[in-house]
Design an enzyme around this catalytic site. Sequence first.
Site, PDB file in Angstrom:
ATOM      1  N   GLU A 140      -7.222  14.266   5.883  1.00 56.60           N
ATOM      2  CA  GLU A 140      -7.319  12.946   5.268  1.00 56.60           C
ATOM      3  C   GLU A 140      -8.567  12.218   5.776  1.00 56.60           C
ATOM      4  OE1 GLU A 140      -4.094  10.363   6.301  1.00 56.60           O
ATOM      5  OE2 GLU A 140      -4.942   8.629   5.257  1.00 56.60           O
ATOM      6  N   ASP A 153      -2.982  11.154   8.634  1.00 60.71           N
ATOM      7  CA  ASP A 153      -2.654  10.201   9.692  1.00 60.71           C
ATOM      8  C   ASP A 153      -1.145  10.006   9.812  1.00 60.71           C
ATOM      9  OD1 ASP A 153      -5.309   9.800  10.199  1.00 60.71           O
ATOM     10  OD2 ASP A 153      -5.483   8.058   8.860  1.00 60.71           O
ATOM     11  N   ASP A 200       0.612   7.528   9.631  1.00 64.52           N
ATOM     12  CA  ASP A 200       1.022   6.212   9.125  1.00 64.52           C
ATOM     13  C   ASP A 200       1.525   6.351   7.689  1.00 64.52           C
ATOM     14  OD1 ASP A 200      -1.269   6.732   7.724  1.00 64.52           O
ATOM     15  OD2 ASP A 200      -2.446   5.087   8.604  1.00 64.52           O
ATOM     16  N   ASP A 211       0.104   5.561   4.809  1.00 61.35           N
ATOM     17  CA  ASP A 211      -0.873   6.176   3.912  1.00 61.35           C
ATOM     18  C   ASP A 211      -0.886   7.681   4.070  1.00 61.35           C
ATOM     19  OD1 ASP A 211      -1.668   3.985   2.595  1.00 61.35           O
ATOM     20  OD2 ASP A 211      -3.655   3.789   3.574  1.00 61.35           O
TER      21      ASP A 211
END
Length: 636
Positions: free
Chosen positions: A430, A503, A505, A507
């Site tokens: 990413e 990541d 998180d 997203d």
Amino acid sequence: MVNTSMDYGAEQIQVLEGLEAVRRRPGMYIGSVTSRGLHHLVFEIVDNSIDEAMAGFCDKISVTLHKDGSVSVTDNGRGIPVEKHPKLGKPAVEVACTVLHAGGKFDKQAYAVSGGLHGVGLSVVNALSEWMEVEITRGGTIYHQRYEFGDRAISPLKVIGKGKGSGTTIRFKPDKTIFQESIQFSFNTLEERLEELAFLCNGLTIILHDEHGDTKEKTFYAKNGLAGFVQHLNANVDGDVEHKKVVYFIGDKDGIVVEGAIQYNSSEDEIFCSYVNNINTVEGGTHEKGFRTALTAVLNSYARKNSLLKDKDENFIGEDTRDGLTAVLSVKVKEPIFEGQTKTKLGNTEVEGIVRSLSQEGINTFLEQNPSQAKEVIARVQKTSQMRLALKRAKELKSKQKEAEAEGLTGKLAACSGRDPEVNEIFLVEGDSAGGSAKMGRNRKFQAILPLRGKGLNVAKQSLEKVLANEEIRSIITAIGAGVGKNFDLDRVKYARVVIMSDADDDGAHIRSLLLTFFYTYMRPLLINGRIFIAQPPLFKVQKGKEIHYAYSDEELDRLLKEVGRKSQVQRYKGLGEMNPSQLWETTMNPASRTLLQVELNDMAEAALKVNILMGKKVEPRKDYIMEHTVFGEED
Ligand code: 0RA
């Protein structure tokens, strides 16, 4: 028939030498002296009777093959005029048989429907015959005359009796010195053409009679004209008719008569027979063009008007109207221009528009009056159209796939140097910055890095075409190198593992979900075979002096802190980008120290049923579904 304003002098020379010219160069008048030319003689004579029939004075023609090798053609028309020609002083019929007319050429068709010019061709046939006889019944009297040696009347026109009605018989024996191949007529050849003529001349009876051996006789009579012709053609087709009633029309404009008949069948073949003045125009021409344009236009307009074609549907194209089409088009033109290799292509430009408008009107009227038939016709054409469009889409898709596969990796992929697909792995990373770290930190021998931008990855709800248009997806497909969708081939996959590295998180979770959806939908064998993995970057870095530890969860952090003591520094990683290359290698990529989650589908059958959830437009249920049905297990 007879040129009454005949100029003496020049014309006189033609009278004296005319028929000799035919004997010297028969090919110029009948095409050839082969069997084809031989049969042409009969058709020349029959054509005169046909003209009389088309003028409305004759409804029966008989052709008889006699034992002596001669053939006779009898009709019940008005009879060839016998009155004396004003200038030549001979009966009109004698002039017709012994004088080569201006129209007495191979392309004499110019005169065929012009009226009053029958008898063209009689002199040519006479010139190429050992003998010829005419018998005419007119006004209660029967007349007879015989010609020999290719032209001369051996006696004046004689009255040989009384007779009812009227009509003409021409009997001739071809000259064997001209037709060296053979002077034997073929029943089949004659039959074919006579049957065709009967179809083309509604209400006309044509009888073919053979007196050789066991006498044979065939009668041709078509009361439905071209409609019957089309049915006859369809009877021999390898397929069923798609609508019972033949589409039929006839009309005329500016002296041009247009008649057409259409019936679709289930085969993929097209039979299209077109005629100009009863001549089969094998090479087509302006009349065919006009008809075809009209057919396509009228089918489109009818289908639109009756909502058989919806707004979103594409129009039928000419090609769509051809599969399974059996059609006959017959036009009558006063001065046809025949072009092409075999002079069977109509060249008159004025004919195209007239045929188009008459056909359009005629076909439309039929469709309007026969809605159930119209529906079947449209359905047949629609079937072809849909097949064509599907094929076109498939082709485009294939070339797009090829493009996608072949397209260079746009420099984004950092390929690995090793060539062993059994050990190579690819990291889908990413973001560009994490991608950069991964490129520097990796083992370039067996680890390839493909940085991805998260935006625009949402492809699950889209068609394969749209998916293939997505640059990120294209780069994934190209990198994996094994095709996509139905064409995906597991054996061609270049990597043992495909590792998603995003990541820790929301997203990151979203991108992971999108990628999994893509793999599930378009490269499912990868999932089934456990070749998809999720990288596990640490959430925390714990540092005490030079000592560095990583924690992958809150619990682990607690444990670690108890172990190394409270004085250590704790850093929470908000993204992969916060790690330097060597940290990324150490924590997430190094096979000796990393943790990879292997993705597998736990219930394929159910998953297949739920594919519409994956393809659906709402993001939430899809995300939930994937998360629910995808098992994350630790790699051995
Ligand atoms: C010209 C005028 C008339 C009849 C024909 C030609 C005629 C020619 C052939 C050739 C074979 N069969 C034919 N039948 C008729 C009509 C003259 C009249 O009666 O007014």
